[in-house]
Design a protein around this motif. Structure first.
Motif, PDB file in Angstrom:
ATOM      1  N   ALA A 243     -14.799  59.518  -9.146  1.00  0.00           N
ATOM      2  CA  ALA A 243     -15.983  59.135  -8.366  1.00  0.00           C
ATOM      3  C   ALA A 243     -16.211  60.078  -7.191  1.00  0.00           C
ATOM      4  O   ALA A 243     -17.343  60.509  -6.935  1.00  0.00           O
ATOM      5  CB  ALA A 243     -15.828  57.694  -7.876  1.00  0.00           C
ATOM      6  N   ILE A 244     -15.144  60.403  -6.464  1.00  0.00           N
ATOM      7  CA  ILE A 244     -15.281  61.278  -5.299  1.00  0.00           C
ATOM      8  C   ILE A 244     -15.466  62.738  -5.710  1.00  0.00           C
ATOM      9  O   ILE A 244     -16.350  63.436  -5.209  1.00  0.00           O
ATOM     10  CB  ILE A 244     -14.050  61.152  -4.374  1.00  0.00           C
TER      11      ILE A 244
ATOM     12  N   HIS B 107     -18.947  64.761  -4.836  1.00  0.00           N
ATOM     13  CA  HIS B 107     -18.931  66.124  -4.287  1.00  0.00           C
ATOM     14  C   HIS B 107     -19.439  67.181  -5.258  1.00  0.00           C
ATOM     15  O   HIS B 107     -19.964  68.214  -4.819  1.00  0.00           O
ATOM     16  CB  HIS B 107     -17.513  66.470  -3.815  1.00  0.00           C
ATOM     17  N   ALA B 108     -19.288  66.969  -6.550  1.00  0.00           N
ATOM     18  CA  ALA B 108     -19.796  67.958  -7.504  1.00  0.00           C
ATOM     19  C   ALA B 108     -21.313  68.085  -7.431  1.00  0.00           C
ATOM     20  O   ALA B 108     -21.884  69.127  -7.778  1.00  0.00           O
ATOM     21  CB  ALA B 108     -19.374  67.587  -8.928  1.00  0.00           C
ATOM     22  N   PHE B 109     -21.985  67.040  -6.947  1.00  0.00           N
ATOM     23  CA  PHE B 109     -23.443  67.052  -6.810  1.00  0.00           C
ATOM     24  C   PHE B 109     -23.893  67.409  -5.396  1.00  0.00           C
ATOM     25  O   PHE B 109     -25.088  67.427  -5.111  1.00  0.00           O
ATOM     26  CB  PHE B 109     -24.027  65.697  -7.207  1.00  0.00           C
ATOM     27  N   GLY B 110     -22.949  67.646  -4.507  1.00  0.00           N
ATOM     28  CA  GLY B 110     -23.325  68.063  -3.155  1.00  0.00           C
ATOM     29  C   GLY B 110     -22.975  67.093  -2.059  1.00  0.00           C
ATOM     30  O   GLY B 110     -23.285  67.337  -0.893  1.00  0.00           O
ATOM     31  N   GLY B 111     -22.353  65.986  -2.390  1.00  0.00           N
ATOM     32  CA  GLY B 111     -21.942  65.053  -1.348  1.00  0.00           C
ATOM     33  C   GLY B 111     -22.952  63.953  -1.091  1.00  0.00           C
ATOM     34  O   GLY B 111     -23.842  63.688  -1.898  1.00  0.00           O
ATOM     35  N   ILE B 112     -22.819  63.319   0.059  1.00  0.00           N
ATOM     36  CA  ILE B 112     -23.653  62.171   0.412  1.00  0.00           C
ATOM     37  C   ILE B 112     -25.135  62.548   0.375  1.00  0.00           C
ATOM     38  O   ILE B 112     -25.548  63.555   0.928  1.00  0.00           O
ATOM     39  CB  ILE B 112     -23.282  61.653   1.817  1.00  0.00           C
TER      40      ILE B 112
ATOM     41  N   LYS C 112     -10.900  69.890   2.669  1.00  0.00           N
ATOM     42  CA  LYS C 112      -9.960  70.906   3.151  1.00  0.00           C
ATOM     43  C   LYS C 112     -10.053  72.167   2.300  1.00  0.00           C
ATOM     44  O   LYS C 112     -10.062  73.293   2.824  1.00  0.00           O
ATOM     45  CB  LYS C 112      -8.533  70.351   3.103  1.00  0.00           C
ATOM     46  N   ALA C 113     -10.145  71.983   0.978  1.00  0.00           N
ATOM     47  CA  ALA C 113     -10.179  73.126   0.069  1.00  0.00           C
ATOM     48  C   ALA C 113     -11.413  73.985   0.283  1.00  0.00           C
ATOM     49  O   ALA C 113     -11.367  75.215   0.152  1.00  0.00           O
ATOM     50  CB  ALA C 113     -10.113  72.640  -1.374  1.00  0.00           C
ATOM     51  N   PHE C 114     -12.532  73.372   0.630  1.00  0.00           N
ATOM     52  CA  PHE C 114     -13.782  74.111   0.821  1.00  0.00           C
ATOM     53  C   PHE C 114     -14.123  74.303   2.291  1.00  0.00           C
ATOM     54  O   PHE C 114     -15.266  74.653   2.628  1.00  0.00           O
ATOM     55  CB  PHE C 114     -14.928  73.381   0.108  1.00  0.00           C
ATOM     56  N   ASP C 115     -13.132  74.099   3.149  1.00  0.00           N
ATOM     57  CA  ASP C 115     -13.278  74.330   4.592  1.00  0.00           C
ATOM     58  C   ASP C 115     -14.479  73.576   5.160  1.00  0.00           C
ATOM     59  O   ASP C 115     -15.292  74.116   5.899  1.00  0.00           O
ATOM     60  CB  ASP C 115     -13.418  75.835   4.870  1.00  0.00           C
ATOM     61  N   GLN C 116     -14.600  72.305   4.781  1.00  0.00           N
ATOM     62  CA  GLN C 116     -15.669  71.451   5.271  1.00  0.00           C
ATOM     63  C   GLN C 116     -15.140  70.503   6.332  1.00  0.00           C
ATOM     64  O   GLN C 116     -13.928  70.299   6.473  1.00  0.00           O
ATOM     65  CB  GLN C 116     -16.281  70.648   4.113  1.00  0.00           C
ATOM     66  N   LYS C 117     -16.047  69.924   7.067  1.00  0.00           N
ATOM     67  CA  LYS C 117     -15.678  68.948   8.084  1.00  0.00           C
ATOM     68  C   LYS C 117     -15.138  67.688   7.403  1.00  0.00           C
ATOM     69  O   LYS C 117     -15.717  67.186   6.438  1.00  0.00           O
ATOM     70  CB  LYS C 117     -16.891  68.599   8.948  1.00  0.00           C
TER      71      LYS C 117
ATOM     72  N   THR D 231      -8.580  62.186  -2.062  1.00  0.00           N
ATOM     73  CA  THR D 231      -9.436  63.131  -2.793  1.00  0.00           C
ATOM     74  C   THR D 231     -10.504  63.712  -1.888  1.00  0.00           C
ATOM     75  O   THR D 231     -10.789  64.917  -1.925  1.00  0.00           O
ATOM     76  CB  THR D 231     -10.091  62.430  -3.989  1.00  0.00           C
ATOM     77  N   GLU D 232     -11.092  62.867  -1.062  1.00  0.00           N
ATOM     78  CA  GLU D 232     -12.121  63.327  -0.133  1.00  0.00           C
ATOM     79  C   GLU D 232     -11.554  64.377   0.830  1.00  0.00           C
ATOM     80  O   GLU D 232     -12.152  65.435   1.039  1.00  0.00           O
ATOM     81  CB  GLU D 232     -12.673  62.140   0.659  1.00  0.00           C
TER      82      GLU D 232
END
Length: 309
Positions: free
Chosen positions: A103-104, A109-114, A63-68, A57-58
């Motif tokens: 959870a992931i 991620h819906a709240f912005g990540g870590i 990948k979907a949002f072109d993030q690292k 999921t992570e």
């Protein structure tokens, strides 16, 4: 070369986020092994399913949002592992998988990540699973520590996190000594829970459980959902203890740990905002609280004169 400019004092720490997550994963390994020993290979399947679903999921979201891609930091692995720890060992494999996806995807991620999420993703997933599939998530038994052997291996554990209170306590103490976990929240949480339970007449055999210690040492101390200030951490630990005991007194301390901590997450930011230290030369936290209370007292002017005299 890039320089970081900040106000003194400067204190260098070797603790990084990767080391923190890795330390917690290693600390939970004895509990995982004891779970497999007690519940058999289905417990290992739940752990693998939870971790794999969290990692996939992570990667898919990033990948979907072109993030690292950041699975190397261990956050997804830790969340997936902890999801497996909070579900009964009898659940089908799709339960920890859905829990990890929630959870992931939603909790993290819906709240912005870590560092940005409001609720601990593990707690949010547990609440979601419990509300959606209550009959499946209900433990087959609720533990009771009536002997020393129960602290080592709790054969009546309802969820995998409750198999060994002693293993969790030792792991948590090591994390505190290594400063991977700050001591204020666990100590204030645990002391408040024990004192209130005794005052209410609850048997400590239903309170000193592996699940409660898991909440004290691993869930309540989540850095993103707990206060930053020192006073705030003490207050937060007390709030956690109160909420857990209130729910546990009328229900059970297994569900109480998860629901109580989930509700405590709601007031974490409020506690932080009200315990921020003042700048140099300004009033302290206690002075500000004293003036706020005094401003609401009738005849405060007369009271201040009497106190001055």
């Amino acid at each position: 070369m890039t320089f970081t400019i900040s106000a003194p004092p400067h204190k260098k720490e070797s603790i990084t986020f990767n080391k923190l997550t890795l330390a917690k994963i290693i600390a939970l390994m004895p509990v995982v092994l004891l779970s497999v020993y007690l519940f058999g290979l289905p417990a290992l399947g739940i752990v693998i399913a939870g971790i794999l679903a969290a990692v996939v999921t992570e990667v898919a979201i990033q990948k979907a949002f072109d993030q690292k891609i950041t699975i190397a930091d261990g956050s997804a692995v830790l969340i997936g592992l902890m999801i497996a720890m909070v579900v009964p060992p009898e659940v089908p494999l799709w339960i920890p998988m859905i829990g990890s996806v929630f959870a992931i995807g939603i909790g993290k991620h819906a709240f912005g990540g870590i560092g940005s999420y409001v609720f601990n993703p593990v707690l949010a997933a547990w609440v979601f699973l419990s509300l959606a599939w209550g009959s499946i998530m209900a433990p087959a038994s609720y533990p009771q520590t009536t002997a020393l052997s129960d602290l080592v291996l709790e054969t009546g554990a309802g969820v995998m996190a409750g198999v060994s209170p002693l293993a969790l306590l030792l792991a948590g103490c090591i994390l505190i000594l290594l400063r991977y976990v700050e001591w204020r929240i666990p100590v204030s949480f645990f002391v408040t829970t024990i004192l209130l339970a005794v005052l209410l007449g609850d048997s400590l055999s239903y309170v000193i459980l592996g699940v409660v210690l898991f909440g004290v040492l691993f869930l309540a101390t989540d850095t993103s959902t707990s206060p930053v200030t020192k006073n705030g951490r003490v207050i937060y630990g007390i709030v956690c203890g109160v909420l857990v005991v209130v729910y546990g007194h009328f229900a059970n301390y297994v569900d109480a740990t998860f629901y109580g901590l989930f509700l405590a997450n709601c007031v974490s930011a409020l506690i932080d905002n009200n315990t921020l230290p003042g700048s140099y030369g300004s009033e302290t936290y206690l002075q500000r609280k004293y003036k706020r209370i005094l401003s609401k007292v009738p005849f405060k002017d007369r009271l201040e004169v009497l106190l001055d005299d």
